[in-house]
Design an enzyme around this catalytic site. Structure first.
Site, PDB file in Angstrom:
ATOM      1  N   HIS A   1      49.380  36.395  45.876  1.00 48.78           N
ATOM      2  CA  HIS A   1      48.219  37.228  46.228  1.00 48.78           C
ATOM      3  C   HIS A   1      46.954  36.375  46.346  1.00 48.78           C
ATOM      4  O   HIS A   1      46.224  36.453  47.351  1.00 48.78           O
ATOM      5  CB  HIS A   1      48.035  38.315  45.164  1.00 48.78           C
ATOM      6  CG  HIS A   1      46.833  39.185  45.392  1.00 48.78           C
ATOM      7  ND1 HIS A   1      46.932  40.497  45.789  1.00 48.78           N
ATOM      8  CD2 HIS A   1      45.489  38.943  45.264  1.00 48.78           C
ATOM      9  CE1 HIS A   1      45.724  41.008  45.915  1.00 48.78           C
ATOM     10  NE2 HIS A   1      44.826  40.091  45.591  1.00 48.78           N
ATOM     11  N   GLU A   2      46.685  35.548  45.340  1.00 48.32           N
ATOM     12  CA  GLU A   2      45.478  34.728  45.349  1.00 48.32           C
ATOM     13  C   GLU A   2      45.547  33.628  46.405  1.00 48.32           C
ATOM     14  O   GLU A   2      44.523  33.260  46.992  1.00 48.32           O
ATOM     15  CB  GLU A   2      45.241  34.119  43.959  1.00 48.32           C
ATOM     16  CG  GLU A   2      44.994  35.142  42.869  1.00 48.32           C
ATOM     17  CD  GLU A   2      43.844  36.092  43.196  1.00 48.32           C
ATOM     18  OE1 GLU A   2      42.853  35.647  43.816  1.00 48.32           O
ATOM     19  OE2 GLU A   2      43.954  37.282  42.857  1.00 48.32           O
TER      20      GLU A   2
ATOM     21  N   ASP B   1      39.495  43.519  44.868  1.00 48.11           N
ATOM     22  CA  ASP B   1      39.422  43.555  46.328  1.00 48.11           C
ATOM     23  C   ASP B   1      38.816  44.869  46.823  1.00 48.11           C
ATOM     24  O   ASP B   1      38.076  44.879  47.806  1.00 48.11           O
ATOM     25  CB  ASP B   1      40.822  43.364  46.930  1.00 48.11           C
ATOM     26  CG  ASP B   1      41.394  41.988  46.615  1.00 48.11           C
ATOM     27  OD1 ASP B   1      40.595  41.055  46.428  1.00 48.11           O
ATOM     28  OD2 ASP B   1      42.627  41.852  46.557  1.00 48.11           O
TER      29      ASP B   1
END
Length: 256
Positions: free
Chosen positions: A9-10, A103
Site C-alpha cells: 500500500h505505502e 488517504d
C-alpha cells in the site's frame, strides 16, 4: 500478511510520487498501518496529488484479484485467501476514513484546496477530520471501551491531528515560499481577488488558491479608485518588508 499488505500500500504512494519526481522524505511502517511522507508544498498539480493519494488504495484491488487466482493452488489455501481478503478490505476501509493523515482525509483536504483558498481549505479539512475522529471516539467508548489496539490507533490519530493544527502557520509559509519560487509548475488559470486597502498583507495572502495565478484589485477607500497588483508583487513585499500585518494602503504608498 498485514505487514506485506501495508508495505505494498505505502509503496503504491511512493512509486506514484517518484514518477512525478516528488521528494520522498520517509516511509514508516507501523503496527497498525503505514505513513508515506512525501513533498507537500501545496502547489503541486491537482491531478498529481490525486494520483499519489489513490495509488495506495488501488493496490488492494490487484492484491485481492491475485488472491482469487491463487486460491486453487497448493500453497494458498482457502483459509489464507479469506484471511488475506479480510485484511485487505479492513485496511482499505480504514484508510478511506476522512481523517488526516489517512488517504480519505487527504482526499477531503485535496477537494477543499480545489474549492477554497488554501488557508481556509486547511482549516475546513482539519475541522472535518476532528469531527469524524470525535465521532469515532464516542462510538468506541460505547461499543469498544476495552479494545486496546483501537485506542492505540485513535491516540496516534489524535496526536497527528494536533500536530497538523500546530504546524498550520508553517504550512502556510511553505505554500507562499513555493509560490514565490514558482515551484510546482505554472498555474492553470488567472483569478481576480477584490480587497480593500485596509486589509493587511498577510490576510490578503490568505486568499490565494492552488492552481491559479492571482491579480489583486485593491480598492483605495480615500480616493475611491482601484489598482491592480500582481500576486508576485505582494509576495515580494511580504518577504522583503518583514511587516506582514501592515495594511495594503501603506505598501501601495511605498510602491508609488
Amino acid at each position: 500478511m498485514i505487514f506485506l499488505i501495508v508495505f505494498i500500500h505505502e509503496m503504491g504512494h511512493a512509486i506514484a510520487a517518484h514518477s512525478f519526481k516528488w521528494r520522498i522524505h520517509k516511509i514508516e511502517l507501523l503496527p497498525f498501518g503505514g505513513v508515506a511522507e512525501v513533498e507537500d508544498v501545496g502547489n503541486r498539480p491537482f491531478h498529481e496529488e490525486l494520483i499519489v493519494i489513490i495509488a495506495g488504495p488501488l493496490q488492494h484491488i490487484w492484491m485481492m484479484v491475485l488472491s482469487y487466482c491463487l486460491v486453487q493452488t497448493s500453497f494458498w489455501t482457502s483459509t489464507d485467501h479469506h484471511l488475506f481478503i479480510w485484511h485487505n478490505i479492513m485496511i482499505l476501509m480504514f484508510n478511506l476514513i476522512p481523517i488526516l493523515p489517512l488517504d480519505g482525509g487527504r482526499l477531503v483536504q485535496l477537494w477543499c484546496t480545489y474549492r477554497f483558498p488554501y488557508v481556509q481549505a486547511l482549516t475546513v479539512s482539519r475541522w472535518i477530520s476532528c469531527f469524524v475522529l470525535i465521532a469515532i471516539i464516542f462510538i468506541s467508548l460505547i461499543w469498544f471501551p476495552y479494545h486496546l489496539n483501537l485506542w492505540v490507533v485513535i491516540s496516534f490519530l489524535l496526536i497527528t491531528n494536533y500536530l497538523e493544527w500546530k504546524q498550520r502557520h508553517y504550512r502556510f509559509m511553505r505554500f507562499l515560499m513555493a509560490r514565490r519560487s514558482e515551484k510546482g509548475g505554472e498555474p492553470e488559470q488567472t483569478s481576480i481577488i477584490a480587497v480593500r486597502d485596509s486589509l493587511s498583507l498577510r490576510e490578503a495572502m490568505k486568499l490565494l488558491k492552488r492552481g491559479r495565478y492571482h491579480l489583486y484589485k485593491v480598492f483605495q477607500v480615500k480616493s475611491g479608485t482601484a489598482c491592480i497588483i500582481e500576486e508576485k508583487e505582494l509576495l515580494q513585499m511580504l518577504f522583503t518588508s518583514k511587516k506582514p500585518h501592515v495594511p495594503l494602503s501603506q505598501l501601495l504608498h511605498i510602491k508609488k
